[in-house]
Design a protein around this motif. Structure first.
Motif, PDB file in Angstrom:
ATOM      1  N   VAL A 140      81.816  32.833  26.834  1.00 45.32           N
ATOM      2  CA  VAL A 140      82.481  34.134  26.944  1.00 45.32           C
ATOM      3  C   VAL A 140      81.863  34.961  28.061  1.00 45.32           C
ATOM      4  N   GLU A 141      80.538  35.016  28.084  1.00 52.70           N
ATOM      5  CA  GLU A 141      79.852  35.844  29.080  1.00 52.70           C
ATOM      6  C   GLU A 141      79.944  35.234  30.480  1.00 52.70           C
ATOM      7  N   ALA A 142      79.881  33.898  30.570  1.00 52.77           N
ATOM      8  CA  ALA A 142      80.013  33.255  31.880  1.00 52.77           C
ATOM      9  C   ALA A 142      81.376  33.561  32.486  1.00 52.77           C
ATOM     10  N   VAL A 155      86.414  32.865  46.277  1.00 48.87           N
ATOM     11  CA  VAL A 155      85.729  31.873  45.436  1.00 48.87           C
ATOM     12  C   VAL A 155      86.373  31.878  44.058  1.00 48.87           C
ATOM     13  N   PRO A 156      86.839  30.730  43.557  1.00 51.30           N
ATOM     14  CA  PRO A 156      87.513  30.688  42.251  1.00 51.30           C
ATOM     15  C   PRO A 156      86.578  31.072  41.105  1.00 51.30           C
ATOM     16  N   GLN A 157      87.179  31.567  40.030  1.00 55.99           N
ATOM     17  CA  GLN A 157      86.383  32.003  38.876  1.00 55.99           C
ATOM     18  C   GLN A 157      85.521  30.886  38.309  1.00 55.99           C
ATOM     19  N   TRP A 158      86.080  29.676  38.196  1.00 50.83           N
ATOM     20  CA  TRP A 158      85.330  28.585  37.590  1.00 50.83           C
ATOM     21  C   TRP A 158      84.071  28.278  38.394  1.00 50.83           C
ATOM     22  N   VAL A 164      83.392  26.687  28.343  1.00 51.59           N
ATOM     23  CA  VAL A 164      83.937  27.309  29.558  1.00 51.59           C
ATOM     24  C   VAL A 164      85.151  26.523  30.046  1.00 51.59           C
ATOM     25  N   PHE A 165      85.049  25.203  30.007  1.00 47.17           N
ATOM     26  CA  PHE A 165      86.160  24.336  30.420  1.00 47.17           C
ATOM     27  C   PHE A 165      87.406  24.630  29.583  1.00 47.17           C
ATOM     28  N   PHE A 166      87.225  24.747  28.271  1.00 50.51           N
ATOM     29  CA  PHE A 166      88.360  25.044  27.398  1.00 50.51           C
ATOM     30  C   PHE A 166      88.912  26.445  27.640  1.00 50.51           C
ATOM     31  N   ASN A 167      88.054  27.355  28.085  1.00 54.90           N
ATOM     32  CA  ASN A 167      88.515  28.705  28.363  1.00 54.90           C
ATOM     33  C   ASN A 167      89.524  28.713  29.512  1.00 54.90           C
ATOM     34  N   TYR A 168      89.388  27.773  30.430  1.00 49.90           N
ATOM     35  CA  TYR A 168      90.315  27.704  31.562  1.00 49.90           C
ATOM     36  C   TYR A 168      91.511  26.791  31.279  1.00 49.90           C
ATOM     37  N   THR A 169      91.306  25.766  30.431  1.00 55.44           N
ATOM     38  CA  THR A 169      92.398  24.824  30.164  1.00 55.44           C
ATOM     39  C   THR A 169      93.198  25.166  28.916  1.00 55.44           C
ATOM     40  N   SER A 170      92.531  25.708  27.883  1.00 54.25           N
ATOM     41  CA  SER A 170      93.208  26.006  26.614  1.00 54.25           C
ATOM     42  C   SER A 170      92.746  27.349  26.054  1.00 54.25           C
ATOM     43  N   PRO A 171      92.961  28.435  26.794  1.00 50.78           N
ATOM     44  CA  PRO A 171      92.439  29.738  26.372  1.00 50.78           C
ATOM     45  C   PRO A 171      93.033  30.263  25.069  1.00 50.78           C
ATOM     46  N   ASP A 172      94.282  29.897  24.788  1.00 51.10           N
ATOM     47  CA  ASP A 172      94.951  30.434  23.602  1.00 51.10           C
ATOM     48  C   ASP A 172      94.892  29.506  22.401  1.00 51.10           C
ATOM     49  N   PHE A 185      90.067  29.438  19.119  1.00 50.79           N
ATOM     50  CA  PHE A 185      89.532  28.933  17.850  1.00 50.79           C
ATOM     51  C   PHE A 185      88.006  29.029  17.829  1.00 50.79           C
ATOM     52  N   LEU A 186      87.367  28.669  18.944  1.00 48.39           N
ATOM     53  CA  LEU A 186      85.906  28.734  19.011  1.00 48.39           C
ATOM     54  C   LEU A 186      85.418  30.172  18.809  1.00 48.39           C
ATOM     55  N   ILE A 187      86.080  31.121  19.448  1.00 49.11           N
ATOM     56  CA  ILE A 187      85.671  32.524  19.333  1.00 49.11           C
ATOM     57  C   ILE A 187      85.856  33.022  17.901  1.00 49.11           C
ATOM     58  N   ASN A 188      87.024  32.773  17.329  1.00 48.09           N
ATOM     59  CA  ASN A 188      87.296  33.268  15.977  1.00 48.09           C
ATOM     60  C   ASN A 188      86.426  32.599  14.925  1.00 48.09           C
ATOM     61  N   SER A 189      86.137  31.320  15.104  1.00 49.05           N
ATOM     62  CA  SER A 189      85.345  30.606  14.098  1.00 49.05           C
ATOM     63  C   SER A 189      83.867  30.979  14.140  1.00 49.05           C
ATOM     64  N   SER A 190      83.456  31.702  15.185  1.00 54.15           N
ATOM     65  CA  SER A 190      82.075  32.186  15.237  1.00 54.15           C
ATOM     66  C   SER A 190      82.005  33.699  15.010  1.00 54.15           C
TER      67      SER A 190
END
Length: 466
Positions: free
Chosen positions: A119-121, A135-138, A359-367, A372-377
């Motif tokens: 999240v912070e990255a 420079v791209p975000q990733w 981070v990879f999932f944040n760019y490929t599967s954010p929704d 799920f990772l954010i809500n489950s923590s």
């Protein structure tokens, strides 16, 4: 590490201590870690949503959440001053409640912080990308993670030094904000007039959405305090951990009072709570209101500093919890090994790898996956605080019976305030089910807890079968 050492979590015979962490943190490092630990990026950018949904009464939400944290930190301080551990509350739960408790809360806490890394990255990468769009975000996320990983791998002193300056910038920024805002409230700045209590009592009153909004607001702010406990993990790598923990525990009241209540009070006193600019970024809104040039860019720098601080501490915290779990046989043995510089290299790298995957999932599967990772923590903070309370109820009796001289920090009105805190945490958890977003977080966090508890049962069963 002896089994007769009363206040130290027992290391099972099949998992000997494979290394010792370097005591490389200085008093100034720990002092700033303790002070800066309560100031996250959420204070600067996330507080607007709470103000918009609660009104000036958000001060009561912060006060209630603050009382909760003060109580929990006092309990944790009692145990940590008696026995500083790299695993902190997980190690105390292991001893006080059982191996299942130490295993479960340790892994849930690790999971929380590695998700925070992602999240912070991403948040830091967005700010940097706004400055340098080419420079791209990733790429920025990769660079930030790599730099702070290298810092943590080099030595604990490097982590401490980076955090000292990161936290220092945050502290100076908040103090400057309170001073400038306070002068504006009383009309002591050029071009400003004293506002009195107009914005606190006008526009629908102090509680424009009713008393219930205070508790809804509490759900928004309670998780902003996660990080206060980091100093109890870091204390184990200092020359005088007992003194550091005592100092941090005793100062938590004024830290929350000044940084959170003080700065939010400036916002809701100086500006109407329903002003559109307050919902977007309350601190920028105040700075622009008093005529600070380039307020948005100034706040971007401060938020980026807060993000880097959270990343730095998150990586440190996750790796030390993994190290402690490895020591106790609740994680791979390699996690308990340290490098020649006294840092748990494998534990750090394992935490970073999961962070990179997130981070990879944040760019490929954010929704989907990332959400799920954010809500489950999301509710892990409440689980951690609840375990700290129950652990302290048991540990106080053990310490008083076997090593009372180590009880240099005491929980007030034990056990009554401990039980009252447990009740308040329970109330917050139940109240989360009345809020749509809170309900989702609680359900998924309970799923994550159930998975970890099942893993704990399997591990304990295999351990007993040996």
């Amino acid at each position: 590490m002896s089994a007769n050492t009363t206040t130290r979590a027992t290391v099972p015979p099949e998992t000997p201590d494979d290394g010792r962490l370097e005591a490389g943190l200085k008093n100034r490092h720990l002092s700033m870690i303790a002070i800066g630990g309560v100031i996250g990026a959420g204070l600067f950018v996330g507080s607007g949503a709470g103000i918009a949904s609660t009104g000036p009464g958000i001060l009561l939400s912060y006060a209630l959440a603050g009382v909760l944290v003060v109580m929990v930190m006092r309990m944790l301080g009692e145990m940590a001053a008696a026995d500083p551990q790299s695993g902190s509350f997980s190690a105390y739960a292991d001893r006080a409640l059982g191996r299942w408790a130490g295993f479960s809360i340790g892994w849930l806490y690790w999971f929380f912080w590695v998700v925070v890394l992602a999240v912070e990255a991403t948040a830091g990468a967005k700010i940097l990308n706004n400055w340098v769009p080419g420079v791209p975000q990733w790429a920025f996320a990769l660079i930030v993670m790599a730099v702070l990983t290298a810092t943590n791998l080099f030595s604990v002193a490097s982590y401490g030094e980076f955090e000292f300056w990161f936290a220092g910038i945050k502290v100076v920024a908040i103090i400057a904000f309170i001073v400038v805002g306070g002068l504006a409230v009383f009309g002591l700045l050029p071009g400003t007039d004293a506002v009195g209590t107009t914005n606190l009592t006008g526009n629908g009153g102090f509680l424009p959405h009713g008393v219930g909004a205070v508790f809804t607001g509490m759900l928004t702010v309670v998780f902003a305090f996660m990080g206060s406990e980091i100093v109890t993990l870091a204390a184990g790598e200092s020359a005088d951990p007992e003194k550091a923990v005592s100092k941090a525990t005793n100062s938590v009241i004024w830290r929350i009072g000044v940084f959170y209540l003080g700065s939010i009070a400036i916002v809701v006193t100086l500006l109407p709570w329903n002003d559109a600019s307050v919902k977007g970024s309350p601190y920028v809104a105040v700075l622009e209101h008093v005529g600070i040039p380039g307020a948005g860019r100034v706040m971007d720098v401060i938020v980026l500093t807060a993000v880097l601080s959270c990343l730095n501490s998150g990586l440190y915290t996750a790796s030390r919890m993994a190290f402690s779990l490895g020591q106790r046989g609740d994680a791979p043995r390699a996690f308990a090994k340290v490098s020649g510089r006294g840092v748990p290299r494998t534990a750090i790298l394992a935490s970073v790898v999961f962070g990179f995957v997130a981070v990879f999932f944040n760019y490929t599967s954010p929704d989907t996956v990332f959400k799920f990772l954010i809500n489950s923590s999301g509710a892990v903070a409440l689980f951690v605080w609840l375990v700290i309370c129950f652990s302290q109820l048991r540990m106080r009796k053990i310490i008083e019976r076997e090593t009372p001289e180590r009880l240099t920090v005491r929980m007030w009105l034990y056990p009554y305030l401990t039980w009252a805190t447990i009740g308040l945490i329970g109330f917050v958890m139940v109240y989360m089910f009345t809020d749509h977003e809170g309900r989702t977080q609680m359900y998924l966090s309970l799923v994550a807890a159930a998975v970890v508890l099942t893993a704990a049962a399997v591990v304990n069963r295999r351990r007993a079968a040996r």
